[in-house]
Design a protein around this motif. Structure first.
Motif, PDB file in Angstrom:
ATOM      1  N   LEU A  40      -3.187  -5.196  -7.875  1.00  0.00           N
ATOM      2  CA  LEU A  40      -2.832  -5.029  -6.468  1.00  0.00           C
ATOM      3  C   LEU A  40      -1.451  -4.388  -6.347  1.00  0.00           C
ATOM      4  O   LEU A  40      -1.237  -3.540  -5.474  1.00  0.00           O
ATOM      5  N   ALA A  41      -0.547  -4.753  -7.219  1.00  0.00           N
ATOM      6  CA  ALA A  41       0.781  -4.127  -7.202  1.00  0.00           C
ATOM      7  C   ALA A  41       0.668  -2.622  -7.438  1.00  0.00           C
ATOM      8  O   ALA A  41       1.394  -1.839  -6.824  1.00  0.00           O
ATOM      9  N   GLN A  42      -0.258  -2.207  -8.279  1.00  0.00           N
ATOM     10  CA  GLN A  42      -0.465  -0.781  -8.507  1.00  0.00           C
ATOM     11  C   GLN A  42      -1.030  -0.111  -7.255  1.00  0.00           C
ATOM     12  O   GLN A  42      -0.646   1.012  -6.911  1.00  0.00           O
ATOM     13  N   VAL A  43      -1.943  -0.776  -6.560  1.00  0.00           N
ATOM     14  CA  VAL A  43      -2.513  -0.238  -5.320  1.00  0.00           C
ATOM     15  C   VAL A  43      -1.420  -0.074  -4.269  1.00  0.00           C
ATOM     16  O   VAL A  43      -1.390   0.904  -3.528  1.00  0.00           O
ATOM     17  N   VAL A  53       4.940   8.127   5.359  1.00  0.00           N
ATOM     18  CA  VAL A  53       3.622   7.825   4.800  1.00  0.00           C
ATOM     19  C   VAL A  53       3.683   7.942   3.281  1.00  0.00           C
ATOM     20  O   VAL A  53       4.309   8.845   2.741  1.00  0.00           O
ATOM     21  N   GLY A  54       3.023   6.995   2.619  1.00  0.00           N
ATOM     22  CA  GLY A  54       2.925   7.030   1.166  1.00  0.00           C
ATOM     23  C   GLY A  54       1.475   7.073   0.738  1.00  0.00           C
ATOM     24  O   GLY A  54       0.616   6.456   1.373  1.00  0.00           O
ATOM     25  N   ALA A  55       1.183   7.800  -0.314  1.00  0.00           N
ATOM     26  CA  ALA A  55      -0.177   7.869  -0.856  1.00  0.00           C
ATOM     27  C   ALA A  55      -0.228   7.061  -2.140  1.00  0.00           C
ATOM     28  O   ALA A  55       0.661   7.166  -2.981  1.00  0.00           O
ATOM     29  N   GLY A  56      -1.262   6.251  -2.265  1.00  0.00           N
ATOM     30  CA  GLY A  56      -1.415   5.420  -3.448  1.00  0.00           C
ATOM     31  C   GLY A  56      -2.811   5.521  -4.020  1.00  0.00           C
ATOM     32  O   GLY A  56      -3.513   6.510  -3.814  1.00  0.00           O
ATOM     33  N   LEU A  57      -3.213   4.486  -4.709  1.00  0.00           N
ATOM     34  CA  LEU A  57      -4.529   4.438  -5.344  1.00  0.00           C
ATOM     35  C   LEU A  57      -5.587   4.035  -4.313  1.00  0.00           C
ATOM     36  O   LEU A  57      -5.891   2.866  -4.140  1.00  0.00           O
ATOM     37  N   GLY A  58      -6.121   5.001  -3.620  1.00  0.00           N
ATOM     38  CA  GLY A  58      -7.187   4.736  -2.658  1.00  0.00           C
ATOM     39  C   GLY A  58      -6.735   4.311  -1.281  1.00  0.00           C
ATOM     40  O   GLY A  58      -7.561   4.098  -0.397  1.00  0.00           O
ATOM     41  N   VAL A  59      -5.447   4.135  -1.078  1.00  0.00           N
ATOM     42  CA  VAL A  59      -4.941   3.738   0.232  1.00  0.00           C
ATOM     43  C   VAL A  59      -3.684   4.531   0.570  1.00  0.00           C
ATOM     44  O   VAL A  59      -2.986   5.021  -0.316  1.00  0.00           O
ATOM     45  N   PHE A  60      -3.430   4.616   1.856  1.00  0.00           N
ATOM     46  CA  PHE A  60      -2.181   5.163   2.349  1.00  0.00           C
ATOM     47  C   PHE A  60      -1.359   4.002   2.887  1.00  0.00           C
ATOM     48  O   PHE A  60      -1.905   2.993   3.326  1.00  0.00           O
TER      49      PHE A  60
END
Length: 120
Positions: A40-43, A53-60
């Motif tokens: 979850l920390a990685q997400v 806005v930030g882009a992550g693993l499958g979520v913004f």
């Protein structure tokens, strides 16, 4: 005009309701509920892409006018536009509309609706 939403790859392959998305993203953000805390920390780790806005693993991750952020998907394909997600405090909203946006105004309007609902 017919459109196969699979043209948008994974973005067009999921069939769900806004209520299901609200529940999923609320549960996703609780450590050890759907993902181990380390995953979850990685997400939650995002890369800035502009406007807070930030882009992550499958979520913004998007900022809220009342402070904090909400995390979730969002996007569009011709005919559909979606925005929404959940806060770390467990508030969630997802909005989907049928539209063919000609400029960024539709997206800004949806983001304003999400912000108003989550900051209520």
């Amino acid at each position: 005009m017919e459109l196969d939403p699979s043209a948008a790859w994974a973005a067009g392959q999921m069939v769900s309701t806004n209520s299901d998305l609200n529940r999923f993203f609320t549960e996703l953000l609780v450590p050890d509920r759907l993902l181990p805390a380390a995953q979850l920390a990685q997400v939650r780790t995002t890369v800035p892409i502009g406007g807070g806005v930030g882009a992550g693993l499958g979520v913004f991750s998007r900022p809220l006018s009342c402070g904090g952020v909400y995390r979730g998907p969002g996007g569009d394909i011709p005919g559909n536009e979606t925005r929404g997600g959940a806060t770390d405090e467990g508030r969630a909203v997802n909005v989907a509309v049928t539209t063919v946006p000609t400029d960024r105004a539709v997206t800004r309007n949806l983001e304003d609706v999400v912000d108003a609902a989550l900051c209520r």
